[in-house]
Design an enzyme around this catalytic site. Structure first.
Site, mmCIF file in Angstrom:
data_model
loop_
_atom_site.group_PDB
_atom_site.id
_atom_site.type_symbol
_atom_site.label_atom_id
_atom_site.label_comp_id
_atom_site.label_asym_id
_atom_site.label_seq_id
_atom_site.Cartn_x
_atom_site.Cartn_y
_atom_site.Cartn_z
ATOM 1 N N ASP A 1 0.873 -1.163 -0.119
ATOM 2 C CA ASP A 1 0.017 -0.083 -0.192
ATOM 3 C C ASP A 1 0.880 1.488 -0.093
ATOM 4 O OD1 ASP A 1 -2.462 -1.383 0.153
ATOM 5 O OD2 ASP A 1 -2.599 -1.322 2.107
ATOM 6 N N ASP B 1 -4.679 -2.852 5.028
ATOM 7 C CA ASP B 1 -5.202 -2.218 6.025
ATOM 8 C C ASP B 1 -6.740 -2.374 6.322
ATOM 9 O OD1 ASP B 1 -5.775 -0.324 4.416
ATOM 10 O OD2 ASP B 1 -4.332 1.068 5.407
ATOM 11 N N ASP C 1 -9.227 -5.458 1.951
ATOM 12 C CA ASP C 1 -8.020 -6.209 1.641
ATOM 13 C C ASP C 1 -7.808 -7.554 2.270
ATOM 14 O OD1 ASP C 1 -6.723 -3.891 0.432
ATOM 15 O OD2 ASP C 1 -6.399 -3.180 2.272
#
Length: 1112
Positions: A517, A824, A828
């Site tokens: 990310d 997070d 996901d």
């Protein structure tokens, strides 16, 4: 000068040269052979495959060998318990649905037992627990003093809309009434001082459940005792003790049997101590995994506390991905959907509102947001009962552990064969009269040797053979993985990584790509608004509210205050504080600087419906109605280009509406300009909606899709989130180590490019066209074949949804990549679960993401991810060091005893001596070598191939050199030692005792010096960093001191004699040669073909034979 090691660097299988090993089939071996120990990933392995390798393994002590593997039987039992408790929850839910269906038929006079006081509180623990357990709405209504909501169908549209809010208010009053009983406030929560928390825990219990205690030290002693060979040795020792006392008397006769017994007990004690220390480390780590931190409202402020500190009366805000920490009642919520599968076993999502306000502990928030009041904690909840019944850890095996069981099985089969061979040879020599005593006399003379002497001789032969089995079967080899993992996991906590699955720690060493990310991982997650456009006008400075027209200011305030999951409040010190996600905080802080009065603005309008922000839609909206007017405003906030595409008008500096068509290009350029400066662009817009278009039915309202077309643009803000310090170096280190870093972000493509360049993911001269930089939508719309062709080229994926991330992970894994993924958010979870290693964020990560992950990065920092890679490689390297050391001891000890037994009928290394060697090799050796800290040299290698041979050609070279040297020297001493050591003038018995003592002493010292060699299988300087591992130096030093004590003071037990200074010098001189020999050996190049290939066929035959016998 180039060493052989350097010249063969590209051949080193330990460095992960995939060309040297074959993934899948195993080095060109028999394609029809199915290796039960070949489990590349135990993350989602079937029970059947786990059973297969257990059955194929050669095991002497099952309770110890399988201690840290998944207990298949216990796992099945726990699943049965889960089903039983879930069935209870399903019954409750069915009863609740039945009650709701017949709600209107309930007689208004129906009551429940009145609440009974409980100390300082007006309701008792049992009544609260009963209400939670039975989802008893009638009880909630009675405690709150409000009856059921009335029907809305006969009312006008406007009146019905108002009454929806009345019904919500009725529910609010019910909850408020219950809150007064438990002395809390539904808005500000409890005060939260120590005395109050203590009183609440005494009255309603604490949010903990009984956890089964770990095994005691006595249990570990008992399990260490279960080794079959040790049991045989004890039986033999007892028999030898009885015969010795009978023939030689108590004073002299107890030594032989007593010394073996003492040696066995020492092995058991040291083994149990080592295992017990490991178990304590795992218990501490498990406690860390369970200790969830969450946000509570206490005294009107939001604080983060441990889940164990939650008490009845706490007010807790809930958002997508949170775990419901205790049983409770919904105070207020918008589109709140709960995944109750952890309790009910059903995957159905349950929507919560004032009709169904009960929340169960352990469930997850699937969508929406809300606030709950805690009414039940710990063992007084269904979740507490479930966890109390299954809290014992069932264990987990790792791929390396399974493979080492295969190695141990192969070595064990060889050792058993050798031991049986030695047993037969020694028995033949004994009964044919060719075996002699140390004084030169024949051990067996037909017709003259007594029965007791024959039994004593046979017992000595059996113990010698069994001891060879003890040394040959490396029972501790698979457990060395657990030892190094326990050590690594403890140290990784200091490096901000919490390992949830053991296998992930070692799999990380094989990672070939990391899909990271951007926000919070590559950046600091400290967001601030640095640029702002209101309408088409750029604000300078961006927080100057005086530039805004009153109309714009009013609409912006309403949009910012109501369309947010964050909050603005006063801290204990009286300063203004903002809570929420980093983006929400940045926008709210900007609003506060513009002059927004958060609480005042929120009180001036009523929220009708919320469409929460999620990473798929890239926007979130809210419908609000002013308390004085009938007009409804729908506010939207989200990705700038997505919101802009839905806008048809904007508000100019004078507060007037203007068509946006002519200004769209200008605004798009402004967005791209901000994005190129690595700013996250967020747009704020609204539209009006007549009250008549708002659904009147509560069900319809909950399903209402907010209009998102013909919006009026209010503002576009550019939010700066700086790159983390050191992230560029961390990315560079990964690339140097052969690990490709890919950025997968929801930001637009220009922002993604700018951040990727800043972080070093993209080089300054890199091609930034497709497919190297690609949008998620483009990748998603490709065919599977097209995705496979470009996946490996992707460096940056922008505007990606969780589905896009999952597709990328699946495609990369199909191509043979070992994929690590950071995430997070709740969405996901599929990608985290699918990846070889799922890495969730400890600060911003939701509980759903954390539960789907294998490792939690506690500081959300990409540099910590790189540290995990180092630790993963360290685990593999440490195990290889231990294997090299142990195989050297095995080969040398077995060869020396076999050759001596065949040629002379005696073994130079007796039972007690070999047990001491086994202790050095198995337990102490594992402790010393498996706890080596990682070095920077590990990142000079490419990733470790998951199916490459554990024993590389470099390791074969090192161990063969050392083993050949030890065998040669010790056999020379065995056959010519008396002459070489100048012992010809001494008596034959004494000379033999001195010779055998020198052999034993030299052999042990060789292992001590070779243990240092094993630290650095490839480097010339084996002493690098030795002082940084006090455990290693302590174990090596202690072993040396104990060896001196054994030779000088324990001769009666070990059948040795004291050595003078000259003989000690001889032993040390022979042993220390292993150091220069190891250096010289590293100049010898190694072949490209793995030597493991040579042994694969006999290994397959052995395993196939064992599989056949197990299946019959």
């Amino acid at each position: 000068m180039t060493t052989g090691n350097e010249a063969a660097a590209h051949l080193d299988l330990e460095t992960g040269d995939s060309s040297a090993g074959v993934d899948g089939g195993g080095w060109g071996s028999d394609p029809d052979f199915s290796d039960p120990f070949d489990i590349a990933n135990t993350k989602n392995a079937s029970h059947e495959s786990l059973k297969r390798w257990r059955q194929a393994a050669l095991v002497l002590n099952a309770s110890r060998r399988f201690r840290y593997t998944l207990d298949l039987k216990k796992d099945e039992e726990q699943e049965k318990r889960r089903r039983m408790i879930r069935a209870h929850a399903q019954v409750i839910r069915a009863a609740l649905l039945f009650k709701l269906a017949g709600q209107r038929a309930i007689v208004l006079g129906t009551t429940v037992a009145p609440p009974s006081p409980n100390g300082d509180y007006e309701i008792g623990l049992e009544q609260l627990a009963s209400m939670n357990r039975d989802h008893n709405i009638t009880a909630l209504q009675q405690y709150g003093g409000v009856t059921l909501p009335f029907s809305l169908h006969h009312l006008s549209r406007k009146s019905a809309t108002i009454c929806i809010n009345i019904n919500l208010d009725r529910h609010f009053i019910q909850v408020k009434g219950l809150a007064e009983m438990i002395k809390t406030d539904v808005e500000t929560g409890i005060y939260g001082d120590e005395n109050e928390l203590s009183r609440r825990k005494s009255a309603f219990g604490s949010n903990t459940y009984p956890v089964k205690k770990g095994r005691s030290f006595l249990r570990f002693l008992w399990e260490a005792w279960q080794d079959l060979t040790l049991i045989i040795l004890i039986i033999a020792a007892v028999a030898s003790l009885a015969l010795g006392i009978k023939t030689e008397g108590l004073e002299e006769g107890w030594y032989d049997g007593g010394s073996i017994t003492f040696a066995v007990l020492l092995v058991i004690f040291v083994t149990a101590t080592s295992d017990y220390r490991q178990s304590l480390q795992f218990q501490n780590l498990n406690e860390e995994k369970r200790n969830i931190k969450l946000e509570v409202i206490r005294g009107g402020r939001r604080d983060k506390v441990s889940i164990y500190e939650i008490v009845v009366g706490d007010v807790i805000p809930l958002k997508i991905g949170d775990q419901v920490p205790a049983d409770g009642i919904l105070i207020s919520g918008h589109s709140l959907a709960i995944d109750e599968s952890s309790m009910t076993g059903e995957s159905k999502i349950v929507h919560k509102d004032h009709k169904s306000p009960f929340l169960m502990s352990g469930c997850k928030v699937a969508d929406g947001a809300g606030t709950m009041m805690v009414t039940g904690v710990g063992i007084n909840t269904e979740w507490g009962l479930l966890m109390a019944s299954i809290s014992e850890d069932t264990g987990e095996e790792t791929p390396l552990q399974v493979r080492l069981n295969g190695v141990a099985t192969f070595i064990g089969i060889v050792g058993l064969t050798v031991a049986f061979f030695v047993l037969i040879i020694l028995l033949i020599r004994f009964f044919t009269g060719t075996s002699k005593n140390p004084d030169g006399s024949v051990q067996f003379v037909h017709g003259e040797t007594s029965v007791s002497e024959i039994v004593d001789g046979v017992i000595h032969i059996i113990t010698a053979a069994v001891t060879i089995v003890v040394v040959a079967v490396p029972e501790g080899l698979p457990l060395a993985v657990t030892l190094t993992l326990a050590y690594s996991m403890k140290k990784m906590m200091a490096d901000k990584a919490l390992v949830r699955r053991l296998s992930a720690c070692e799999t990380m060493g094989s990672a070939t790509t990391i899909c990271s990310d951007k926000t919070g991982t590559l950046t600091l997650n400290q967001m601030t608004v640095v640029e702002a456009y209101v309408g088409k006008q750029k604000m300078d400075p961006p927080e100057d509210g005086a530039q805004l027209h009153a109309t714009i200011s009013s609409l912006l305030d309403e949009g910012l205050a109501q369309n947010t999951s964050g909050s603005v409040f006063l801290s204990k010190e009286g300063a203004m504080e903002v809570s929420g996600s980093p983006t929400e905080k940045a926008v709210l802080q900007w609003g506060v600087k513009l002059g927004m009065k958060f609480d005042v603005v929120k009180s001036e309008s009523i929220v009708l419906h919320v469409s929460p922000f999620n990473s798929t839609k890239k926007r979130g909206g809210v419908a609000v109605r002013g308390k004085t007017g009938s007009q409804v405003h729908i506010h939207w906030k989200g990705a700038a280009e997505i919101i802009l595409a839905s806008c048809s008008q904007y508000v100019d500096v004078n507060g007037s509406l203007q068509s946006i068509e002519e200004e769209k290009e200008l605004l798009k350029d402004a967005i791209n300009d901000m994005a190129s400066k690595s700013l996250r662009c967020v747009a704020i817009a609204y539209r009006t909606c007549e009250i008549d278009t708002v659904p009147t039915d509560e069900e319809q309202l909950s399903q209402w899709t907010l209009p998102d077309e013909d919006l009026v643009l209010l503002a576009i803000v550019g939010i700066k989130d700086p790159c983390r310090p050191g992230v560029q170096d961390a990315v560079k280190l990964c690339q140097h180590a052969g690990v490709k870093v890919r950025m997968v972000t929801g930001d637009n493509i220009q922002t993604a490019k700018a951040i990727a360049l800043e972080c070093g993911i993209l080089a300054p001269d890199a091609d930034t066209s497709e497919p190297y930089v690609i949008e998620g939508k483009t990748f998603r719309e490709m065919t599977e074949k097209e995705r496979e062709q470009i996946a490996s080229k992707i460096s940056v994926m922008a505007r990606s949804s969780p589905t896009d991330k999952l597709l990328l992970v699946q495609t990369l894994r199909k191509q043979g990549e070992v994929v690590a993924v950071t995430g997070d958010g709740t969405n996901d979870a599929p990608a985290l679960h699918e990846a070889d290693i799922g890495l969730s964020m400890g600060i911003q990560g939701t509980e759903v993401a954390k539960e789907s992950s294998d490792i939690i990065i506690l500081d959300d920092n990409f540099a910590s991810v790189v540290k995990v890679v180092r630790w993963g490689r360290s685990v593999y390297a440490n195990i290889q060091k231990f294997i090299q050391f142990q195989l050297t001891v095995n080969v040398a000890a077995l060869t020396i005893n076999v050759v001596a037994a065949v040629s002379s009928g005696d073994v130079p290394l007796n039972t007690v001596q070999l047990l001491w060697v086994n202790l050095i090799m198995d337990t102490l050796g594992a402790l010393a070598l498996a706890t080596e800290p990682p070095t920077d040299h590990l990142m000079d290698r490419t990733p470790v191939g998951r199916r490459e041979p554990l024993v590389t050609n470099i390791m074969w070279r090192n161990l063969i050199i050392q083993a050949v040297y030890q065998i040669s020297v010790l056999l020379v001493l065995n056959f010519s030692g008396i002459k070489i050591l100048n012992l010809t003038n001494a008596g034959e018995e004494h000379a033999n005792m001195v010779k055998n003592t020198v052999i034993f002493n030299t052999f042990v010292l060789c292992q001590i010096f070779n243990e240092v060699n094993a630290r650095k299988p490839e480097e010339l300087n084996v002493f690098t960093g030795v002082t940084k591992n006090p455990l290693f130096t302590g174990i090596v030093g202690s072993t040396f001191i104990l060896q001196i004590i054994i030779i000088n003071f324990l001769g009666k037990f070990t059948s040795t004699v004291r050595l003078d200074f000259q003989l000690w010098v001889v032993c040390l001189a022979i042993s220390i040669v292993s150091w220069p020999l190891a250096i010289a050996g590293k100049f010898i190049p190694v072949p490209k073909t793995p030597l493991a290939k040579v042994f694969i066929r006999p290994y397959q035959s052995c395993i196939a034979a064992r599989n056949g016998s197990n299946s019959t």
